[in-house]
Motif scaffolding. Structure first.
Motif, PDB file in Angstrom:
ATOM      1  N   GLY A  92       0.807  -1.206   0.000  1.00 67.77           N
ATOM      2  CA  GLY A  92       0.000   0.000   0.000  1.00 67.77           C
ATOM      3  C   GLY A  92       0.845   1.263   0.000  1.00 67.77           C
ATOM      4  O   GLY A  92       2.071   1.214   0.076  1.00 67.77           O
ATOM      5  N   PRO A  93       0.180   2.423  -0.101  1.00 68.55           N
ATOM      6  CA  PRO A  93       0.901   3.706  -0.083  1.00 68.55           C
ATOM      7  C   PRO A  93       1.457   4.008   1.313  1.00 68.55           C
ATOM      8  O   PRO A  93       0.872   3.599   2.325  1.00 68.55           O
ATOM      9  CB  PRO A  93      -0.185   4.708  -0.477  1.00 68.55           C
ATOM     10  N   ASN A  94       2.563   4.715   1.351  1.00 67.29           N
ATOM     11  CA  ASN A  94       3.178   5.107   2.626  1.00 67.29           C
ATOM     12  C   ASN A  94       3.348   3.906   3.558  1.00 67.29           C
ATOM     13  O   ASN A  94       2.952   3.943   4.717  1.00 67.29           O
ATOM     14  CB  ASN A  94       2.342   6.172   3.322  1.00 67.29           C
ATOM     15  N   SER A  95       3.935   2.831   3.012  1.00 68.10           N
ATOM     16  CA  SER A  95       4.046   1.583   3.776  1.00 68.10           C
ATOM     17  C   SER A  95       4.834   1.754   5.073  1.00 68.10           C
ATOM     18  O   SER A  95       4.460   1.203   6.116  1.00 68.10           O
ATOM     19  CB  SER A  95       4.708   0.501   2.917  1.00 68.10           C
ATOM     20  N   LEU A  96       5.907   2.521   5.024  1.00 69.46           N
ATOM     21  CA  LEU A  96       6.708   2.729   6.226  1.00 69.46           C
ATOM     22  C   LEU A  96       5.908   3.469   7.290  1.00 69.46           C
ATOM     23  O   LEU A  96       5.939   3.110   8.479  1.00 69.46           O
ATOM     24  CB  LEU A  96       7.979   3.522   5.890  1.00 69.46           C
ATOM     25  N   LYS A  97       5.155   4.464   6.868  1.00 75.67           N
ATOM     26  CA  LYS A  97       4.317   5.222   7.791  1.00 75.67           C
ATOM     27  C   LYS A  97       3.226   4.344   8.383  1.00 75.67           C
ATOM     28  O   LYS A  97       2.889   4.463   9.569  1.00 75.67           O
ATOM     29  CB  LYS A  97       3.704   6.420   7.062  1.00 75.67           C
ATOM     30  N   GLN A  98       2.675   3.442   7.567  1.00 71.86           N
ATOM     31  CA  GLN A  98       1.621   2.551   8.035  1.00 71.86           C
ATOM     32  C   GLN A  98       2.119   1.580   9.114  1.00 71.86           C
ATOM     33  O   GLN A  98       1.363   1.192   9.997  1.00 71.86           O
ATOM     34  CB  GLN A  98       1.038   1.761   6.860  1.00 71.86           C
ATOM     35  N   LEU A  99       3.380   1.182   9.016  1.00 66.34           N
ATOM     36  CA  LEU A  99       3.938   0.278  10.029  1.00 66.34           C
ATOM     37  C   LEU A  99       4.030   0.951  11.391  1.00 66.34           C
ATOM     38  O   LEU A  99       4.040   0.280  12.423  1.00 66.34           O
ATOM     39  CB  LEU A  99       5.321  -0.213   9.603  1.00 66.34           C
ATOM     40  N   TRP A 100       4.118   2.276  11.378  1.00 69.53           N
ATOM     41  CA  TRP A 100       4.178   3.021  12.640  1.00 69.53           C
ATOM     42  C   TRP A 100       2.835   3.685  12.966  1.00 69.53           C
ATOM     43  O   TRP A 100       2.788   4.583  13.790  1.00 69.53           O
ATOM     44  CB  TRP A 100       5.297   4.059  12.585  1.00 69.53           C
ATOM     45  N   ARG A 101       1.768   3.228  12.317  1.00 71.00           N
ATOM     46  CA  ARG A 101       0.434   3.755  12.625  1.00 71.00           C
ATOM     47  C   ARG A 101       0.092   3.441  14.073  1.00 71.00           C
ATOM     48  O   ARG A 101       0.281   2.314  14.541  1.00 71.00           O
ATOM     49  CB  ARG A 101      -0.614   3.130  11.697  1.00 71.00           C
ATOM     50  N   GLY A 102      -0.425   4.407  14.780  1.00 66.39           N
ATOM     51  CA  GLY A 102      -0.773   4.200  16.183  1.00 66.39           C
ATOM     52  C   GLY A 102       0.386   4.434  17.137  1.00 66.39           C
ATOM     53  O   GLY A 102       0.280   4.116  18.328  1.00 66.39           O
ATOM     54  N   THR A 103       1.482   5.017  16.635  1.00 64.75           N
ATOM     55  CA  THR A 103       2.642   5.239  17.501  1.00 64.75           C
ATOM     56  C   THR A 103       2.333   6.215  18.630  1.00 64.75           C
ATOM     57  O   THR A 103       2.742   5.984  19.784  1.00 64.75           O
ATOM     58  CB  THR A 103       3.836   5.781  16.676  1.00 64.75           C
ATOM     59  N   LEU A 104       1.614   7.283  18.338  1.00 62.76           N
ATOM     60  CA  LEU A 104       1.321   8.277  19.371  1.00 62.76           C
ATOM     61  C   LEU A 104       0.529   7.684  20.537  1.00 62.76           C
ATOM     62  O   LEU A 104       0.945   7.831  21.694  1.00 62.76           O
ATOM     63  CB  LEU A 104       0.599   9.481  18.772  1.00 62.76           C
ATOM     64  N   PRO A 105      -0.623   7.028  20.267  1.00 66.11           N
ATOM     65  CA  PRO A 105      -1.325   6.422  21.420  1.00 66.11           C
ATOM     66  C   PRO A 105      -0.500   5.344  22.103  1.00 66.11           C
ATOM     67  O   PRO A 105      -0.602   5.146  23.317  1.00 66.11           O
ATOM     68  CB  PRO A 105      -2.603   5.844  20.791  1.00 66.11           C
ATOM     69  N   SER A 106       0.338   4.653  21.330  1.00 72.01           N
ATOM     70  CA  SER A 106       1.183   3.621  21.921  1.00 72.01           C
ATOM     71  C   SER A 106       2.229   4.232  22.842  1.00 72.01           C
ATOM     72  O   SER A 106       2.494   3.721  23.939  1.00 72.01           O
ATOM     73  CB  SER A 106       1.869   2.812  20.814  1.00 72.01           C
ATOM     74  N   VAL A 107       2.823   5.346  22.398  1.00 67.75           N
ATOM     75  CA  VAL A 107       3.823   6.032  23.224  1.00 67.75           C
ATOM     76  C   VAL A 107       3.186   6.588  24.490  1.00 67.75           C
ATOM     77  O   VAL A 107       3.758   6.495  25.584  1.00 67.75           O
ATOM     78  CB  VAL A 107       4.509   7.159  22.417  1.00 67.75           C
ATOM     79  N   ILE A 108       1.994   7.173  24.351  1.00 69.32           N
ATOM     80  CA  ILE A 108       1.291   7.707  25.523  1.00 69.32           C
ATOM     81  C   ILE A 108       0.986   6.586  26.503  1.00 69.32           C
ATOM     82  O   ILE A 108       1.243   6.686  27.711  1.00 69.32           O
ATOM     83  CB  ILE A 108      -0.006   8.422  25.105  1.00 69.32           C
TER      84      ILE A 108
ATOM     85  N   ILE B  93      -6.756   4.685  26.854  1.00 74.62           N
ATOM     86  CA  ILE B  93      -5.803   4.888  25.760  1.00 74.62           C
ATOM     87  C   ILE B  93      -5.390   3.547  25.149  1.00 74.62           C
ATOM     88  O   ILE B  93      -5.035   3.473  23.976  1.00 74.62           O
ATOM     89  CB  ILE B  93      -4.567   5.680  26.247  1.00 74.62           C
ATOM     90  N   THR B  94      -5.464   2.476  25.951  1.00 74.45           N
ATOM     91  CA  THR B  94      -5.158   1.148  25.424  1.00 74.45           C
ATOM     92  C   THR B  94      -6.182   0.726  24.383  1.00 74.45           C
ATOM     93  O   THR B  94      -5.831   0.191  23.321  1.00 74.45           O
ATOM     94  CB  THR B  94      -5.126   0.108  26.565  1.00 74.45           C
ATOM     95  N   VAL B  95      -7.464   0.955  24.666  1.00 72.19           N
ATOM     96  CA  VAL B  95      -8.528   0.624  23.719  1.00 72.19           C
ATOM     97  C   VAL B  95      -8.366   1.437  22.433  1.00 72.19           C
ATOM     98  O   VAL B  95      -8.482   0.907  21.320  1.00 72.19           O
ATOM     99  CB  VAL B  95      -9.910   0.884  24.345  1.00 72.19           C
ATOM    100  N   ILE B  96      -8.100   2.737  22.577  1.00 71.78           N
ATOM    101  CA  ILE B  96      -7.896   3.589  21.408  1.00 71.78           C
ATOM    102  C   ILE B  96      -6.711   3.095  20.589  1.00 71.78           C
ATOM    103  O   ILE B  96      -6.765   3.019  19.351  1.00 71.78           O
ATOM    104  CB  ILE B  96      -7.661   5.049  21.845  1.00 71.78           C
ATOM    105  N   LYS B  97      -5.623   2.731  21.257  1.00 68.72           N
ATOM    106  CA  LYS B  97      -4.412   2.255  20.582  1.00 68.72           C
ATOM    107  C   LYS B  97      -4.691   1.006  19.757  1.00 68.72           C
ATOM    108  O   LYS B  97      -4.305   0.905  18.583  1.00 68.72           O
ATOM    109  CB  LYS B  97      -3.331   1.962  21.619  1.00 68.72           C
ATOM    110  N   VAL B  98      -5.374   0.027  20.349  1.00 65.98           N
ATOM    111  CA  VAL B  98      -5.648  -1.239  19.663  1.00 65.98           C
ATOM    112  C   VAL B  98      -6.516  -1.013  18.432  1.00 65.98           C
ATOM    113  O   VAL B  98      -6.256  -1.560  17.361  1.00 65.98           O
ATOM    114  CB  VAL B  98      -6.304  -2.243  20.620  1.00 65.98           C
ATOM    115  N   ARG B  99      -7.541  -0.198  18.572  1.00 66.45           N
ATOM    116  CA  ARG B  99      -8.429   0.048  17.438  1.00 66.45           C
ATOM    117  C   ARG B  99      -7.737   0.885  16.357  1.00 66.45           C
ATOM    118  O   ARG B  99      -7.986   0.698  15.161  1.00 66.45           O
ATOM    119  CB  ARG B  99      -9.704   0.745  17.921  1.00 66.45           C
ATOM    120  N   TYR B 100      -6.906   1.792  16.792  1.00 69.12           N
ATOM    121  CA  TYR B 100      -6.170   2.630  15.852  1.00 69.12           C
ATOM    122  C   TYR B 100      -5.222   1.778  15.014  1.00 69.12           C
ATOM    123  O   TYR B 100      -5.000   2.048  13.826  1.00 69.12           O
ATOM    124  CB  TYR B 100      -5.379   3.676  16.638  1.00 69.12           C
ATOM    125  N   GLU B 101      -4.661   0.729  15.614  1.00 70.25           N
ATOM    126  CA  GLU B 101      -3.713  -0.136  14.921  1.00 70.25           C
ATOM    127  C   GLU B 101      -4.385  -1.110  13.958  1.00 70.25           C
ATOM    128  O   GLU B 101      -3.775  -1.553  12.983  1.00 70.25           O
ATOM    129  CB  GLU B 101      -2.899  -0.949  15.935  1.00 70.25           C
TER     130      GLU B 101
END
Length: 327
Positions: free
Chosen positions: A57-73, A145-153
């Protein structure tokens, strides 16, 4: 100052040490966490297929780090709460006359000349209990934030931001939606953390004892202590081993937790989710994502604990050097 007269770093330092190590490990290992979530969301989703879809898909590298912000929080703040509360619990247990008299404390606060640990030495039961309590408490506070992270990923939702994810969950499911899978999460996290601390401390003791046969001149770079590189190696290897054992034992609860958080309408509670997963997808579904989770946990736990203990070790050395000033 601790009861044995040893100067200790402040609780605030433990909080920020945990925050820093949690943020670092979450950022570096986010792709593994994302892939684990995608694999666990359906038995028909394999690691190879998922990875190919993302890379194609497009922006594959960015997609692998999708959800990084909620994960970091989640991981950063969660680690800060976990390490600071764990330190407080361990210090309390180590300096309690009542607990000492009942044999819960195995050794006094402080470390031996050849120990890689910067933490109080407790019995197996005390290590497991304090680890479980600290992790369960931190997990409860970080549940939304855990629920948001899982769904975001996952690929089941198309949230564009943490804020939009939170609003969507609140409108559709109410406050209860932020605590989906809390039972499975608690049953996963508390035993995992308890077993991890138990295995981690035991492994450090065993490996440190092996190093005791080495002449002091070869392993010490400061008076009364173990060489920093040796300490880091022992702590990192102990973290990898401890995470591996604890992950295998608790993975079924992690798989159930992911389904509950992604599909709360289909899986109303932990027991129903477990039974339905086994019936529809087979017993193996309880171990979906095990390899990814084991690899991620081994690296993240080892990295976080090694950095945390090294920061605490250096803080304690600074305290001693300054003659008792609180770090």
């Amino acid at each position: 100052m601790s009861k044995d007269g040893t100067q200790r770093s402040s609780s605030t330092f433990h909080f920020f040490a945990g925050l820093a190590t949690g943020c670092v490990s979450a950022t570096l290992l986010q792709p593994a966490d994302l892939l684990k979530t995608r694999v666990q969301q359906s038995r028909s989703t394999s690691l190879v297929t998922t990875l190919r879809q993302i890379l194609a898909g497009p922006n594959s590298l960015k997609q692998l780090w999708r959800g990084t912000l909620p994960s970091v929080i989640r991981t950063g703040v969660g680690s800060a709460l976990y390490f600071s509360s764990l330190n407080a619990l361990r210090q309390h247990v180590a300096t309690s006359n009542l607990l000492t008299s009942t044999g819960i404390v195995q050794a006094s606060v402080g470390t031996s000349q050849f120990s890689s640990s910067s933490l109080p030495r407790l019995s197996n039961m005390a290590n497991m209990t304090t680890g479980a309590i600290a992790r369960a408490s931190a997990g409860f506070f970080m549940m939304p934030i855990t629920v948001i992270k899982v769904r975001y990923e996952s690929s089941l939702y198309s949230y564009k931001s943490i804020w939009s994810a939170g609003n969507a969950i609140l409108k559709k499911e109410g406050i209860r939606g932020f605590f989906s899978g809390i039972g499975a999460t608690a049953i996963r996290d508390a035993p995992y953390a308890g077993l991890y601390v138990l295995f981690y401390e035991q492994s450090k003791r065993r490996l440190s004892q092996v190093r005791e046969v080495t002449p002091l001149a070869e392993i010490s770079n400061f008076e009364g202590g173990m060489k920093s590189s040796t300490s880091l190696s022992i702590n990192f290897l102990s973290g990898v081993l401890a995470a591996g054992f604890a992950t295998v034992i608790t993975n079924p609860f992690d798989a159930v937790k992911t389904r509950l958080q992604l599909m709360p309408g289909k899986y109303s509670n932990m027991i129903i989710a477990g039974r339905r997963m086994v019936k529809e997808d087979g017993f193996r579904s309880l171990f979906d994502g095990l390899g990814l989770r084991m690899g991620r946990k081994a690296l993240s736990s080892a990295l976080a604990w090694t950095l945390y203990e090294e920061l605490i070790r250096r803080a304690e050395m600074e305290v001693q050097h300054k003659g008792g000033a609180t770090v």
